[in-house]
Design a protein around this motif. Structure first.
Motif, mmCIF file in Angstrom:
data_model
loop_
_atom_site.group_PDB
_atom_site.id
_atom_site.type_symbol
_atom_site.label_atom_id
_atom_site.label_comp_id
_atom_site.label_asym_id
_atom_site.label_seq_id
_atom_site.Cartn_x
_atom_site.Cartn_y
_atom_site.Cartn_z
ATOM 1 N N SER A 1 26.464 1.590 36.239
ATOM 2 C CA SER A 1 25.895 2.920 36.004
ATOM 3 C C SER A 1 25.378 3.074 34.572
ATOM 4 O O SER A 1 24.296 3.634 34.347
ATOM 5 C CB SER A 1 26.933 3.999 36.309
ATOM 6 N N LEU A 2 26.132 2.562 33.599
ATOM 7 C CA LEU A 2 25.700 2.714 32.205
ATOM 8 C C LEU A 2 24.533 1.790 31.866
ATOM 9 O O LEU A 2 23.689 2.145 31.036
ATOM 10 C CB LEU A 2 26.876 2.449 31.259
ATOM 11 N N SER A 3 24.477 0.625 32.484
ATOM 12 C CA SER A 3 23.348 -0.275 32.208
ATOM 13 C C SER A 3 22.039 0.379 32.640
ATOM 14 O O SER A 3 21.022 0.279 31.947
ATOM 15 C CB SER A 3 23.535 -1.609 32.933
ATOM 16 N N ILE A 4 22.054 1.082 33.766
ATOM 17 C CA ILE A 4 20.855 1.781 34.239
ATOM 18 C C ILE A 4 20.597 3.026 33.391
ATOM 19 O O ILE A 4 19.459 3.330 33.024
ATOM 20 C CB ILE A 4 21.014 2.150 35.719
ATOM 21 N N GLY A 5 21.668 3.752 33.067
ATOM 22 C CA GLY A 5 21.519 4.969 32.274
ATOM 23 C C GLY A 5 21.029 4.713 30.861
ATOM 24 O O GLY A 5 20.282 5.515 30.299
ATOM 25 N N TYR A 6 21.434 3.589 30.268
ATOM 26 C CA TYR A 6 21.044 3.259 28.897
ATOM 27 C C TYR A 6 19.655 2.626 28.801
ATOM 28 O O TYR A 6 19.169 2.378 27.692
ATOM 29 C CB TYR A 6 22.055 2.294 28.276
ATOM 30 N N ALA A 7 19.032 2.341 29.917
ATOM 31 C CA ALA A 7 17.701 1.728 29.888
ATOM 32 C C ALA A 7 16.704 2.640 29.181
ATOM 33 O O ALA A 7 16.810 3.872 29.245
ATOM 34 C CB ALA A 7 17.230 1.432 31.312
ATOM 35 N N ASN A 8 15.740 2.037 28.519
ATOM 36 C CA ASN A 8 14.773 2.805 27.730
ATOM 37 C C ASN A 8 13.633 3.388 28.564
ATOM 38 O O ASN A 8 12.892 4.247 28.081
ATOM 39 C CB ASN A 8 14.180 1.926 26.620
ATOM 40 N N LEU B 1 21.183 14.300 33.012
ATOM 41 C CA LEU B 1 22.576 14.558 32.662
ATOM 42 C C LEU B 1 23.132 13.560 31.651
ATOM 43 O O LEU B 1 24.295 13.683 31.257
ATOM 44 C CB LEU B 1 23.447 14.541 33.930
ATOM 45 N N GLY B 2 22.335 12.607 31.243
ATOM 46 C CA GLY B 2 22.798 11.609 30.294
ATOM 47 C C GLY B 2 23.428 10.415 30.994
ATOM 48 O O GLY B 2 23.849 10.514 32.153
ATOM 49 N N ALA B 3 23.494 9.285 30.286
ATOM 50 C CA ALA B 3 24.017 8.064 30.893
ATOM 51 C C ALA B 3 25.476 8.233 31.313
ATOM 52 O O ALA B 3 25.850 7.956 32.458
ATOM 53 C CB ALA B 3 23.878 6.888 29.924
ATOM 54 N N THR B 4 26.321 8.714 30.394
ATOM 55 C CA THR B 4 27.749 8.839 30.695
ATOM 56 C C THR B 4 28.050 10.075 31.535
ATOM 57 O O THR B 4 28.756 10.002 32.547
ATOM 58 C CB THR B 4 28.565 8.891 29.398
ATOM 59 N N GLY C 1 26.929 13.903 24.966
ATOM 60 C CA GLY C 1 25.681 14.640 25.000
ATOM 61 C C GLY C 1 25.754 15.844 25.921
ATOM 62 O O GLY C 1 26.755 16.089 26.593
ATOM 63 N N THR C 2 24.670 16.591 25.957
ATOM 64 C CA THR C 2 24.606 17.803 26.773
ATOM 65 C C THR C 2 24.013 17.496 28.140
ATOM 66 O O THR C 2 23.013 16.799 28.248
ATOM 67 C CB THR C 2 23.738 18.867 26.073
ATOM 68 N N MET C 3 24.631 18.023 29.170
ATOM 69 C CA MET C 3 24.109 17.859 30.520
ATOM 70 C C MET C 3 23.279 19.088 30.898
ATOM 71 O O MET C 3 23.763 20.216 30.811
ATOM 72 C CB MET C 3 25.255 17.666 31.513
#
Length: 314
Positions: free
Chosen positions: A81-88, A32-35, A208-210
């Motif tokens: 939440s964003l730190s985990i979502g933005y991880a590579n 679903l994307g980071a955000t 982005g698209t979920m």
């Protein structure tokens, strides 16, 4: 009437649920994307908290707690939440989650600096070991490798920066709310505000698209339940259970979290990583022991959203 043993077991279940959050947040963000994933997660978790913990009207909170609690809590949850979502990668998400677990040690320092908390000299090796453990984790498979650690952080400074900022912010939240909350628990309101902020970010930025696949829905449901039911179970534990057992068990969350995330994300972790994670736990425990038995109670190690002022020894 719920027995003390049953309440303690329920509190331990909360620790298990929270330990799965890093892996589950990453699973949600991959689809679903980071955000967008974070916004959906906090929205569903808010509904669960409303049903389990209940909702207190903003007017019933002390004004200072409402303002500062909202700012610090929402800022922390967004950073987490964003730190985990933005991880590579899954491995990087686990490392980012480990950086976030510096907050218990930071909380001890804040309690000393701003709340007049007394401590003994164990605070020095405790904090040093926790920091060294993070360096060991970020050094990769080589262990304590400062060049490797620098390269690792430079690969994704945003994720690591958000995780570190989150650790500092949550330490501030624990310190501030212990003085101004007056026993109130704004967890449901704070989750609603977090969801609102994330939706604003999603619709005003490149959210982005979920893609709502079966896997995404399962991860979303599990993550929301881990958060929502985790807080509800923790409240039962700290109010009616053995607080000493819960406080001690909570310090092992970093290792348990890494283990569950490794399984959920199918990410193998090196011996060096586990050494570093164990050092983070050991450092936090030493910081806790440095303050235990002093004039005022040392803050416990509740997960985000718990009521730290209610848990001695955290």
């Amino acid at each position: 009437m719920r027995s003390k043993r049953q309440a303690t077991l329920i509190g331990l279940i909360a620790i298990l649920l929270w330990s799965a959050i890093v892996g589950l947040i990453r699973g949600v963000s991959e689809s679903l994307g980071a955000t967008g994933g974070a916004a959906m997660l906090y929205t569903v978790a808010s509904v669960l908290l409303w049903l389990t913990v209940g909702f207190v009207r903003p007017g019933e909170f002390p004004r200072r707690y409402l303002i500062w609690g909202s700012i610090l809590f929402v800022s922390y949850e967004v950073c987490l939440s964003l730190s985990i979502g933005y991880a590579n990668s899954g491995r990087q998400a686990i490392e980012v989650g480990m950086v976030n677990y510096l907050w218990p040690s930071f909380t001890m320092l804040c309690a000393m600096a701003f709340n007049g908390q007394k401590s003994n000299l164990l605070i020095v090796p405790g904090f040093s070991i926790a920091i060294l453990g993070i360096c060991w984790v970020l050094g990769g498979d080589q262990g304590l490798d400062f060049a490797g650690m620098a390269a690792n952080v430079q690969d994704n400074p945003l994720s690591y920066g958000l995780a570190f900022a989150g650790a500092v912010i949550w330490a501030a939240y624990c310190t501030v709310t212990s003085r101004i909350a007056n026993g109130k628990n704004g967890i449901t309101l704070f989750f609603v505000l977090t969801a609102l902020v994330l939706w604003i970010k999603y619709f005003t930025g490149d959210g982005g698209t979920m893609v709502f696949s079966y896997q995404a829905i399962v991860y979303l449901a599990l993550a929301a339940c881990a958060m929502g039911f985790g807080y509800a179970a923790w409240n039962v534990g700290i109010l009616h259970g053995n607080v000493t057992i819960l406080a001690g068990a909570s310090y092992f969350i970093p290792v348990l979290s890494a283990a569950l995330a490794a399984v959920i994300l199918r990410t193998p972790l090196s011996i060096a990583f586990w050494k570093g994670a164990s050092m983070v736990c050991a450092g936090s425990i030493l910081c806790w022991l440095a303050m235990r038995g002093q004039r005022s109670k040392a803050p416990a190690a509740p997960e985000p959203g718990a009521v730290p002022e209610r848990v001695p020894g955290q």
